[in-house]
Motif scaffolding. Sequence first.
Motif, PDB file in Angstrom:
ATOM      1  N   THR A 161       0.912  -1.103   0.008  1.00  0.00           N
ATOM      2  CA  THR A 161      -0.001   0.087   0.082  1.00  0.00           C
ATOM      3  C   THR A 161       0.995   1.124   0.113  1.00  0.00           C
ATOM      4  O   THR A 161       1.968   1.265   0.501  1.00  0.00           O
ATOM      5  CB  THR A 161      -0.906  -0.070   1.049  1.00  0.00           C
ATOM      6  N   TYR A 162       0.309   2.430  -0.636  1.00  0.00           N
ATOM      7  CA  TYR A 162       0.988   3.552  -0.604  1.00  0.00           C
ATOM      8  C   TYR A 162       0.215   4.673  -0.084  1.00  0.00           C
ATOM      9  O   TYR A 162       0.753   5.748   0.255  1.00  0.00           O
ATOM     10  CB  TYR A 162       1.118   3.872  -2.090  1.00  0.00           C
ATOM     11  N   LEU A 163      -1.042   4.350   0.453  1.00  0.00           N
ATOM     12  CA  LEU A 163      -1.716   5.370   1.217  1.00  0.00           C
ATOM     13  C   LEU A 163      -2.573   4.632   2.296  1.00  0.00           C
ATOM     14  O   LEU A 163      -2.924   3.161   2.122  1.00  0.00           O
ATOM     15  CB  LEU A 163      -2.659   6.368   0.461  1.00  0.00           C
ATOM     16  N   GLU A 164      -3.121   5.530   3.155  1.00  0.00           N
ATOM     17  CA  GLU A 164      -3.913   4.621   4.273  1.00  0.00           C
ATOM     18  C   GLU A 164      -5.368   5.477   4.564  1.00  0.00           C
ATOM     19  O   GLU A 164      -5.308   6.809   4.100  1.00  0.00           O
ATOM     20  CB  GLU A 164      -3.270   4.405   5.585  1.00  0.00           C
ATOM     21  N   TYR A 195       7.601  -5.071   3.333  1.00  0.00           N
ATOM     22  CA  TYR A 195       8.845  -4.301   3.418  1.00  0.00           C
ATOM     23  C   TYR A 195       8.377  -2.990   2.754  1.00  0.00           C
ATOM     24  O   TYR A 195       8.481  -2.040   3.365  1.00  0.00           O
ATOM     25  CB  TYR A 195       9.813  -5.005   2.719  1.00  0.00           C
ATOM     26  N   VAL A 196       7.620  -3.127   1.574  1.00  0.00           N
ATOM     27  CA  VAL A 196       7.276  -1.989   0.804  1.00  0.00           C
ATOM     28  C   VAL A 196       6.254  -1.129   1.624  1.00  0.00           C
ATOM     29  O   VAL A 196       6.406   0.015   1.842  1.00  0.00           O
ATOM     30  CB  VAL A 196       6.749  -2.210  -0.475  1.00  0.00           C
ATOM     31  N   SER A 197       5.183  -1.803   2.256  1.00  0.00           N
ATOM     32  CA  SER A 197       4.321  -0.887   2.972  1.00  0.00           C
ATOM     33  C   SER A 197       4.774  -0.330   4.211  1.00  0.00           C
ATOM     34  O   SER A 197       4.433   0.711   4.507  1.00  0.00           O
ATOM     35  CB  SER A 197       3.171  -1.846   3.430  1.00  0.00           C
ATOM     36  N   CYS A 198       5.490  -1.059   4.973  1.00  0.00           N
ATOM     37  CA  CYS A 198       6.156  -0.496   6.049  1.00  0.00           C
ATOM     38  C   CYS A 198       7.112   0.731   6.147  1.00  0.00           C
ATOM     39  O   CYS A 198       7.176   1.498   6.749  1.00  0.00           O
ATOM     40  CB  CYS A 198       6.861  -1.813   6.967  1.00  0.00           C
ATOM     41  N   ILE A 199       8.051   0.774   4.925  1.00  0.00           N
ATOM     42  CA  ILE A 199       8.818   1.724   4.565  1.00  0.00           C
ATOM     43  C   ILE A 199       7.725   2.905   4.258  1.00  0.00           C
ATOM     44  O   ILE A 199       8.199   4.001   4.531  1.00  0.00           O
ATOM     45  CB  ILE A 199       9.893   1.288   3.513  1.00  0.00           C
ATOM     46  N   ASN A 200       6.898   2.733   3.410  1.00  0.00           N
ATOM     47  CA  ASN A 200       6.072   3.674   2.984  1.00  0.00           C
ATOM     48  C   ASN A 200       5.443   4.322   4.135  1.00  0.00           C
ATOM     49  O   ASN A 200       5.296   5.621   4.008  1.00  0.00           O
ATOM     50  CB  ASN A 200       5.138   3.166   1.776  1.00  0.00           C
ATOM     51  N   HIS A 201       4.943   3.604   4.917  1.00  0.00           N
ATOM     52  CA  HIS A 201       4.060   4.104   6.133  1.00  0.00           C
ATOM     53  C   HIS A 201       5.214   4.280   7.382  1.00  0.00           C
ATOM     54  O   HIS A 201       4.752   4.707   8.516  1.00  0.00           O
ATOM     55  CB  HIS A 201       2.890   3.278   6.604  1.00  0.00           C
ATOM     56  N   GLN A 202       6.447   4.195   7.518  1.00  0.00           N
ATOM     57  CA  GLN A 202       7.401   4.528   8.455  1.00  0.00           C
ATOM     58  C   GLN A 202       7.163   3.721   9.408  1.00  0.00           C
ATOM     59  O   GLN A 202       6.959   4.134  10.913  1.00  0.00           O
ATOM     60  CB  GLN A 202       7.326   5.854   8.711  1.00  0.00           C
ATOM     61  N   ARG A 203       7.053   2.294   9.187  1.00  0.00           N
ATOM     62  CA  ARG A 203       6.508   1.260  10.439  1.00  0.00           C
ATOM     63  C   ARG A 203       7.789   0.221  10.479  1.00  0.00           C
ATOM     64  O   ARG A 203       8.562   0.023   9.505  1.00  0.00           O
ATOM     65  CB  ARG A 203       5.208   0.778  10.165  1.00  0.00           C
TER      66      ARG A 203
END
Length: 297
Positions: A161-164, A195-203
């Motif tokens: 994901t790229y937004l929430e 990995y992609v989602s957590c990097i994008n959402h800083q988690r």
Amino acid sequence: MMTTSSLHSVHPHTQAPASGLPRRAGLGLKTEHFREVLGTRPDLGFFEVHAENYMVAGGPFHHFLGLIREQYPLSLHGVGLSIGAESPLDCEHLARLARLIERYQPQSFSEHLAWSSHGPVFLNDLLPLAYDSRTLNRVCEHIDQVQNTLKHPMLLENPATYLEFKCSSMDEATFIREVILRTGCGLLLDVNNVYVSCINHQRDPLAYIDALPLHAVGEIHLAGFAEDTDSLGDRLLIDDHGAPVDNAVWALYLRVLERTGPIATLIERDNHLPAFSVLYAEACQADELLRCAQVRP
């Protein structure tokens, strides 16, 4: 039908939750590689295909898949059910999927936690969901319908994901855990998506992993990503399946295997397709890690 001799060097522990795939590495089966696979019979645990590419009665795709299916276990991966859509599932699509599963008897079937349709409009993308009770009920109803229709368990894949949504009342891992608890489906753990989602959402990717119901993992996906920056200049990763598996994803995969033990693992590559030998080398790398995998006490 599958015979014992066609499984090659299969790990002795061959069963996983909601999956009958051997605990080995596999590759996505591409049309460019049909003849090479049949000619060389590479030592792989399984092949995976996108279901929607085979929803026709005949033709060369079915010819080659039938031959390869006689030699290898098969994972069927759906990209068009739109499990998270507000509208009802497409019953015609589901019926075609049921016929495909009846025809090939795959060891595993999976779909995405995402939506791609709204009414009669189909979008060629896997779009994110709001994680709230309304969405949870809808997703569970759709998964129940899929499993009851197919007479086959399914694995649900965590998204990139790229937004929430601000209206979400639970985090993604909690949402997935509740879906699995309610429906009895399994989990397709896409480590690259984590990995992609957590990097994008800083988690923290490992914290996300530890919050998932890892006992339900029936298959793992590994893939490459593209890198960009967002409007604020922060790092932005894109799940494009167009590059080798990144070292950071390999490292996270090792941490996953410490928790789960060996699980059937797919190397995904859909864009910028290299020679088969390149993909096979990545699968061999995953196989070596699977052989060495130990569950922590």
